[in-house]
Design an enzyme around this catalytic site. Structure first.
Site, mmCIF file in Angstrom:
data_model
loop_
_atom_site.group_PDB
_atom_site.id
_atom_site.type_symbol
_atom_site.label_atom_id
_atom_site.label_comp_id
_atom_site.label_asym_id
_atom_site.label_seq_id
_atom_site.Cartn_x
_atom_site.Cartn_y
_atom_site.Cartn_z
ATOM 1 N N ASP A 29 0.858 -1.108 0.051
ATOM 2 C CA ASP A 29 0.123 -0.080 0.122
ATOM 3 C C ASP A 29 0.909 1.412 -0.056
ATOM 4 O OD1 ASP A 29 -3.304 0.370 1.129
ATOM 5 O OD2 ASP A 29 -1.963 1.965 1.097
ATOM 6 N N SER B 47 -16.785 -2.532 -9.879
ATOM 7 C CA SER B 47 -17.632 -1.853 -9.164
ATOM 8 C C SER B 47 -18.870 -1.760 -10.128
ATOM 9 C CB SER B 47 -17.250 -0.457 -9.383
ATOM 10 O OG SER B 47 -18.310 0.698 -9.034
ATOM 11 N N TYR C 257 -14.550 7.084 -13.750
ATOM 12 C CA TYR C 257 -14.068 5.930 -12.929
ATOM 13 C C TYR C 257 -14.504 4.602 -13.312
ATOM 14 C CZ TYR C 257 -14.869 2.703 -8.723
ATOM 15 O OH TYR C 257 -14.713 1.810 -8.094
ATOM 16 N N LYS D 51 -12.660 0.887 -14.605
ATOM 17 C CA LYS D 51 -12.987 -0.552 -13.907
ATOM 18 C C LYS D 51 -13.062 -1.284 -15.122
ATOM 19 C CE LYS D 51 -12.283 -0.094 -9.630
ATOM 20 N NZ LYS D 51 -11.228 -0.678 -8.959
ATOM 21 N N ARG E 189 -29.827 3.131 -3.202
ATOM 22 C CA ARG E 189 -28.835 2.319 -3.751
ATOM 23 C C ARG E 189 -28.937 0.725 -2.938
ATOM 24 N NH1 ARG E 189 -28.577 5.672 -6.711
ATOM 25 N NH2 ARG E 189 -26.926 6.928 -7.521
ATOM 26 N N ASP F 14 -25.849 10.915 -11.458
ATOM 27 C CA ASP F 14 -26.227 9.904 -10.345
ATOM 28 C C ASP F 14 -27.445 9.336 -11.035
ATOM 29 O OD1 ASP F 14 -24.641 10.231 -8.391
ATOM 30 O OD2 ASP F 14 -25.857 11.456 -7.154
HETATM 31 C C1 WQD Z 1 -25.079 7.373 -2.599
HETATM 32 C C2 WQD Z 1 -26.306 8.021 -2.560
HETATM 33 C C3 WQD Z 1 -26.067 10.278 -3.740
HETATM 34 C C4 WQD Z 1 -23.417 11.805 -0.793
HETATM 35 C C5 WQD Z 1 -20.219 5.631 -5.503
HETATM 36 C C6 WQD Z 1 -19.568 5.450 -6.745
HETATM 37 C C7 WQD Z 1 -19.568 4.010 -6.972
HETATM 38 C C8 WQD Z 1 -18.780 3.352 -5.628
HETATM 39 C C9 WQD Z 1 -19.710 3.690 -4.550
HETATM 40 C C10 WQD Z 1 -16.481 2.660 -5.545
HETATM 41 C C11 WQD Z 1 -26.710 8.587 -3.896
HETATM 42 C C12 WQD Z 1 -26.531 10.374 -2.397
HETATM 43 C C13 WQD Z 1 -24.372 10.965 -1.388
HETATM 44 C C14 WQD Z 1 -23.847 13.062 -0.039
HETATM 45 C C15 WQD Z 1 -26.055 12.336 -1.051
HETATM 46 N N1 WQD Z 1 -17.546 3.502 -5.638
HETATM 47 N N2 WQD Z 1 -25.631 11.328 -1.723
HETATM 48 N N3 WQD Z 1 -25.339 13.069 -0.447
HETATM 49 O O1 WQD Z 1 -22.595 7.571 -5.998
HETATM 50 O O2 WQD Z 1 -23.988 5.424 -5.416
HETATM 51 O O3 WQD Z 1 -21.563 5.377 -5.610
HETATM 52 O O4 WQD Z 1 -19.640 5.123 -4.375
HETATM 53 O O5 WQD Z 1 -16.567 1.554 -6.094
HETATM 54 O O6 WQD Z 1 -18.383 3.521 -8.138
HETATM 55 O O7 WQD Z 1 -19.977 5.972 -7.793
HETATM 56 O O8 WQD Z 1 -22.279 6.463 -3.956
HETATM 57 O O9 WQD Z 1 -22.132 7.229 -1.367
HETATM 58 O O10 WQD Z 1 -21.667 8.676 -3.486
HETATM 59 O O11 WQD Z 1 -24.048 8.184 -3.112
HETATM 60 O O12 WQD Z 1 -27.415 12.621 -1.156
HETATM 61 O O13 WQD Z 1 -23.135 13.956 0.488
HETATM 62 O O14 WQD Z 1 -26.256 9.055 -1.508
HETATM 63 O O15 WQD Z 1 -27.083 11.143 -4.424
HETATM 64 O O16 WQD Z 1 -27.906 8.727 -4.137
HETATM 65 P P1 WQD Z 1 -22.744 6.207 -5.289
HETATM 66 P P2 WQD Z 1 -22.339 7.595 -2.803
#
Ligand code: WQD
Length: 330
Positions: A31, A116, A140, A144, A220, A284
């Site tokens: 790492d 992912s 991103y 992958k 999600r 999103d």
């Molecule tokens: C989750 C939900 C946001 C933050 C990402 C990557 C994906 C994977 C997981 C690695 C969504 C909402 C988020 C905030 C919010 N990464 N949200 N306010 O976007 O589903 O996936 O992380 O593998 O590749 O794209 O995860 O946690 O960012 O968002 O409302 O401050 O929470 O809109 O609906 P996401 P997230």
């Protein structure tokens, strides 16, 4: 077995290391500590500080001899990847090709890839299975997919066998209460909710409450990191037993909305968790839910801890313990 975890000092890597150690394997951790923490490195593992862009370092570490390599070292912030694609191309794609070359050079012919759900992009049907079209909507997710496609070629041309694990939303912390895998600068929803609960940030921004979902907020598929870690062990055993490559989704199969997470977090933490509803975040999708029936069939894998209560409770416990630790040491 001797298993090398590249990126093993990170949030997911630490839990994967624990799963391999718990069943008696010898774990090596490579790492660069850019996001991982030395304090996450488990006792009894062999730690090597280095970067996947340093091919001489890879030579030294791979020469130690490994039965499999687990690749968890990637930049993973979808939003950042749209602003700085060049660093994602270098680290995620070139870095992975360096690892593949090191595998071939040192005859490490089992490769587990942290992939992912971002490879899919906007869903055309739900739940998403592995046959779903792959049209990533962020760079991103493209990195992958590019790594997966390279692994397909290196299997076909060089016999490098791999299992690509398409994580949905990784969340939660070790169910036995060990404080593993703390993230330096979290970006995902649940850590941000908990930082708001603990008082590290004034409020949570909710990105859109006008989606076509039950309460208008994004849905999600949250999968507990311990369940993810177990899948890495099963995937390695699969390669030993079958010597055949495989790509599978890892999710709970159920969707949870942002609002549901906020409401349940308020209940579990007893904290207010102020939320401000703002515009949608570009790119999103409204809803992402996995079908993991292929992982169940081929790996015998099933999510055991991925209910939202366990995910939120184990996360809150870690944030509380971390806060107590920082108060004591301050
Ligand atoms: C989750 C939900 C946001 C933050 C990402 C990557 C994906 C994977 C997981 C690695 C969504 C909402 C988020 C905030 C919010 N990464 N949200 N306010 O976007 O589903 O996936 O992380 O593998 O590749 O794209 O995860 O946690 O960012 O968002 O409302 O401050 O929470 O809109 O609906 P996401 P997230």
């Amino acid at each position: 077995m001797r298993v090398l975890l590249v990126g093993g000092a990170g949030y997911i890597g630490t839990h994967v290391a624990l799963a391999f150690q718990d069943r008696g394997d010898t774990v090596g951790i490579l790492d660069n500590l850019s996001t991982g923490l030395k304090s996450n490195v488990l006792d009894g593992s062999e730690f090597y500080e280095g970067d996947i862009m340093d091919t001489q370092c890879l030579d030294r570490v791979f020469a130690k001899g490994w039965d499999a390599v687990v690749h968890l070292a990637a930049f993973k912030a979808a939003g950042e990847s749209m602003l700085k694609p060049e660093i994602y191309a270098t680290n995620n794609i070139t870095g992975s090709l360096n690892l593949i070359n090191a595998c071939l050079k040192h005859n490490v012919m089992r490769f587990i890839l942290s992939s992912s759900a971002a490879v899919y992009g906007e869903p055309v049907y739900l739940p998403l299975d592995e046959a779903h079209p792959k049209h990533p909507t962020n760079y991103y997710g493209y990195t992958k997919l590019a790594i997966e496609q390279n692994l397909e070629w290196f299997d076909r041309l060089k016999g490098l066998k791999f299992v690509a694990l398409r994580y949905f939303n990784a969340a939660g912390y070790d169910v036995s209460g060990k404080m593993l895998g703390l993230e330096k600068k979290p970006a995902n929803l649940i850590p941000l909710v908990m930082e708001t609960a603990i008082g590290k940030r004034p409020n949570l921004l909710v990105f859109g409450n006008d989606y076509p979902t039950s309460d208008g907020t994004g849905v999600r598929d949250y999968v507990h990191v311990t369940d993810l870690a177990d899948a890495h062990v099963s995937a390695t055993d699969y390669l030993v037993a079958k010597n055949t490559s495989l790509t599978v989704n890892l999710g709970s199969g159920s969707g949870v909305s942002v609002q549901e997470i906020i409401d349940k977090s308020r209940e579990i933490t007893g904290r207010d968790i102020p939320a401000q509803y703002v515009d949608r975040r570009p790119g999103d999708p409204a809803k992402l839910v996995a079908s993991s029936s292929l992982a169940e069939k081929e790996l015998g894998w099933k999510a055991r801890y991925s209910d939202i209560e366990t995910i939120l409770r184990t996360t809150w416990e870690v944030y509380l313990a971390d806060r107590k630790k920082s108060v004591i040491t301050s």
